[in-house]
Design an enzyme around this catalytic site. Structure first.
Site, PDB file in Angstrom:
ATOM      1  N   GLY A   1       0.822  -1.199   0.000  1.00  0.00           N
ATOM      2  CA  GLY A   1       0.000   0.000   0.000  1.00  0.00           C
ATOM      3  C   GLY A   1       0.858   1.252   0.000  1.00  0.00           C
TER       4      GLY A   1
ATOM      5  CB  CYS B   1       5.357  -4.286   0.930  1.00  0.00           C
ATOM      6  SG  CYS B   1       6.294  -2.733   0.835  1.00  0.00           S
ATOM      7  CE1 TYR B   2       0.306   0.881   5.491  1.00  0.00           C
ATOM      8  CE2 TYR B   2      -1.234  -0.966   5.406  1.00  0.00           C
ATOM      9  CZ  TYR B   2      -0.889   0.285   5.890  1.00  0.00           C
ATOM     10  OH  TYR B   2      -1.733   0.938   6.770  1.00  0.00           O
TER      11      TYR B   2
ATOM     12  CG  HIS C   1       6.571  -5.822  -3.651  1.00  0.00           C
ATOM     13  ND1 HIS C   1       5.242  -5.558  -3.457  1.00  0.00           N
ATOM     14  CD2 HIS C   1       7.253  -4.798  -3.072  1.00  0.00           C
ATOM     15  CE1 HIS C   1       5.107  -4.412  -2.806  1.00  0.00           C
ATOM     16  NE2 HIS C   1       6.317  -3.936  -2.544  1.00  0.00           N
TER      17      HIS C   1
ATOM     18  CD  GLU D   1       3.615  -8.239  -5.224  1.00  0.00           C
ATOM     19  OE1 GLU D   1       3.324  -7.048  -4.963  1.00  0.00           O
ATOM     20  OE2 GLU D   1       4.202  -8.990  -4.413  1.00  0.00           O
TER      21      GLU D   1
ATOM     22  CG  ASP E   1     -11.096  -9.092 -22.968  1.00  0.00           C
ATOM     23  OD1 ASP E   1     -10.397 -10.099 -22.765  1.00  0.00           O
ATOM     24  OD2 ASP E   1     -10.653  -7.934 -22.895  1.00  0.00           O
TER      25      ASP E   1
ATOM     26  CE  LYS F   1      -6.703  -8.831 -22.701  1.00  0.00           C
ATOM     27  NZ  LYS F   1      -7.878  -8.333 -23.460  1.00  0.00           N
TER      28      LYS F   1
END
Length: 514
Positions: free
Chosen positions: A52, A79-80, A164, A166, A222, A362
């Site tokens: 964040g 992190c946050y 992080h 991710e 999509d 996606k």
């Protein structure tokens, strides 16, 4: 969803969706909730706390809901999220003496089920750090600037990492998330294209019952996958509508009609609304206003078509996760840009929305499309924004400026196709360009053509490589290809005398210009 779920609590990070995508890549279902969501809305097997933009000691900073810690379920703070976990459990967080952004090396100093190897590169992005871990926590890893780069209460199964996992820049990050999701939380990898199709079909049938549905078709992956799912679920209850808004690429209307008439037959209706859209956009230059106008105009056109066809209470859209996160519909992150089908919808819309792809990325949409048997030309067609060329035509939108842009875009993309850089999925392809287009800037510059002074428009070319469109890098195209495209554009497009190439990654830029 009938899956073992991880709950990701969003503390305002622009990359919360990226955490979800990495977990989904493990074929584990997860959902994202705002940090202050009601407890009854969440029934997971574990919690991940996102990063964040604030400091935990700021006034009104987001905090961890009490039910998360009371649940006794495993928790991973990133992190946050790690800092919020520290503060909630009695540790100390303080501002770092030196901020830590970019690659760092962590050293694992205690055996644990989360981190794996003893030393590994990670991606840091923080200005605060843990000074004292909470009672019951031990230090799991450290870096040169973060003495507590990871911590854990192994008995309570609560963990925190300052880096992080991710992002791609943390090579072992996916393994860290897998250990947390599978080994610590006990989830099973059952989130597959087949299960997505099965649940989406059941969800559509349950939502619409026997009512008719209008589906908004653009020709992109999509809306194509959403329409195919609805066709499988409700068959003749579905009517597909393609709206020509005058903001399409060269030949797009003909391509869409050819592709869809083959699979949906007479159920495809083409509506010419060029004059309506361009009239509503006349004189508008602000990109957010463009999106709102386009979003509302689309709805009004669909409403008129539904009234013409009889009572149709449902509208299906191909909304996907990136649309939602960039529009910040949760209200927890800063709005990057409002998508016409999320932030641009009018409040008095007469339809109930059906959005079977709203929580898919996606790559998941494409995997579902392949499993449904859709043509490769549809599944792997490069993305095109819902507002079309309106967000690639910076400044005022006029038929003349759209014509310049449409021709320049066609020249650039056709050169890429000819060179094998676009629509080429072979493993040995020189560069896998995920998206490429031209944008017309509202900037004019001096030039010389035929020994005469010109003061004309500027075209910017954009080509990126990306796996998920949440992050992207600019494509390193050969100089001769760029030169050939630029030469054709200034010679074949009246009103353009300068071509530039965008070499900015996402972040800090977005892929689109508006």
């Amino acid at each position: 969803m009938n899956h073992a779920t991880l709950a990701i609590l969003d503390f305002g990070s622009q990359y919360t969706q990226l955490i979800a995508r990495r977990v989904r890549e493990l074929q584990i279902y997860c959902e994202i909730f705002p940090w202050d969501a009601a407890p009854q809305a969440i029934q997971p097997k574990g919690y991940i706390l996102s990063g964040g933009p604030t400091s935990v000691y700021d006034q009104d900073a987001p905090t961890i809901p009490g039910f998360v810690l009371d649940s006794g379920l495993p928790v991973l703070g990133i992190c946050y999220g790690m800092q919020a976990l520290t503060q909630a459990l009695g540790g100390k967080v303080a501002s770092s003496r030196a901020r830590e952004y970019g690659l760092a090396q962590i050293n694992v100093i205690a055996d644990n089920p989360l981190l794996g190897s003893q030393s590994q590169p990670v991606w840091m992005s923080h200005g605060d750090r843990i000074e004292t871990p909470p009672p019951g926590f031990i230090i799991l890893a450290s870096s040169s600037n973060s003495p507590i780069a990871a911590m854990g209460d192994l008995q309570q199964q609560r963990y925190g990492v300052q880096f992080h996992p991710e992002v791609h820049h943390t090579p072992g990050g996916k393994d860290i998330l897998r250990r947390f999701a599978v080994d610590i939380c006990g989830t099973s990898p059952d989130w597959t294209p087949e299960s997505i199709i099965q649940e989406s079909v059941a969800s559509i049938r349950s939502q619409v019952q026997g009512a008719r549905v209008l589906t908004a078709v653009s020709g992109g992956v999509d809306s194509s996958v959403a329409t195919a799912l609805a066709h499988r679920a409700i068959g003749k209850q579905l009517t597909a509508v393609f709206v020509d808004n005058g903001l399409l690429r060269k030949g797009e209307r003909q391509q869409v009609k050819k592709a869809f008439r083959g699979s949906l037959g007479s159920n495809l209706i083409v509506v010419d609304a060029v004059d309506t859209f361009l009239g509503n956009l006349r004189g508008v230059t602000d990109p957010e206003q463009k999106r709102r106008i386009i979003g509302e105009t689309f709805i009004r056109v669909f409403e008129a078509e539904a009234n013409r066809l009889g009572e149709i209470p449902f509208l299906m859209q191909g909304t996907i996760y990136p649309d939602v996160v960039e529009s910040a519909s949760s209200g927890k992150a800063h709005t990057i840009k409002s998508h016409h089908n999320v932030g641009g919808l009018p409040e008095d819309i007469q339809f109930s929305l059906v959005e079977p792809l709203r929580y898919l990325f996606k790559d998941e949409v494409r995997a579902v499309g392949e499993t449904l048997g859709l043509p490769e030309s549809l599944v792997w067609r490069q993305p095109f924004p819902g507002p079309g060329l309106a967000v690639r035509c910076l400044g005022e939108i006029t038929p003349e400026r759209l014509s310049w842009l449409r021709t320049a875009d066609h020249i650039f993309t056709s050169e890429l196709v000819t060179a094998g850089y676009l629509h080429n999925r072979q493993p040995n392809a020189p560069i896998q360009v995920a998206q490429a287009f031209a944008a017309l800037l509202n900037v004019r510059s001096v030039g010389v053509m035929g020994d005469q002074r010109t003061y004309q428009q500027t075209i910017v070319l954009r080509a990126v490589t990306s796996e998920d469109f949440m992050t992207a890098d600019w494509a390193r195209l050969p100089d001769d290809l760029l030169g050939r495209a630029a030469n054709r554009i200034v010679n074949e497009v009246e009103g353009v005398n300068r071509v530039v190439y965008d070499i900015t990654s996402k972040p800090p830029a977005t892929i689109e210009w508006e």
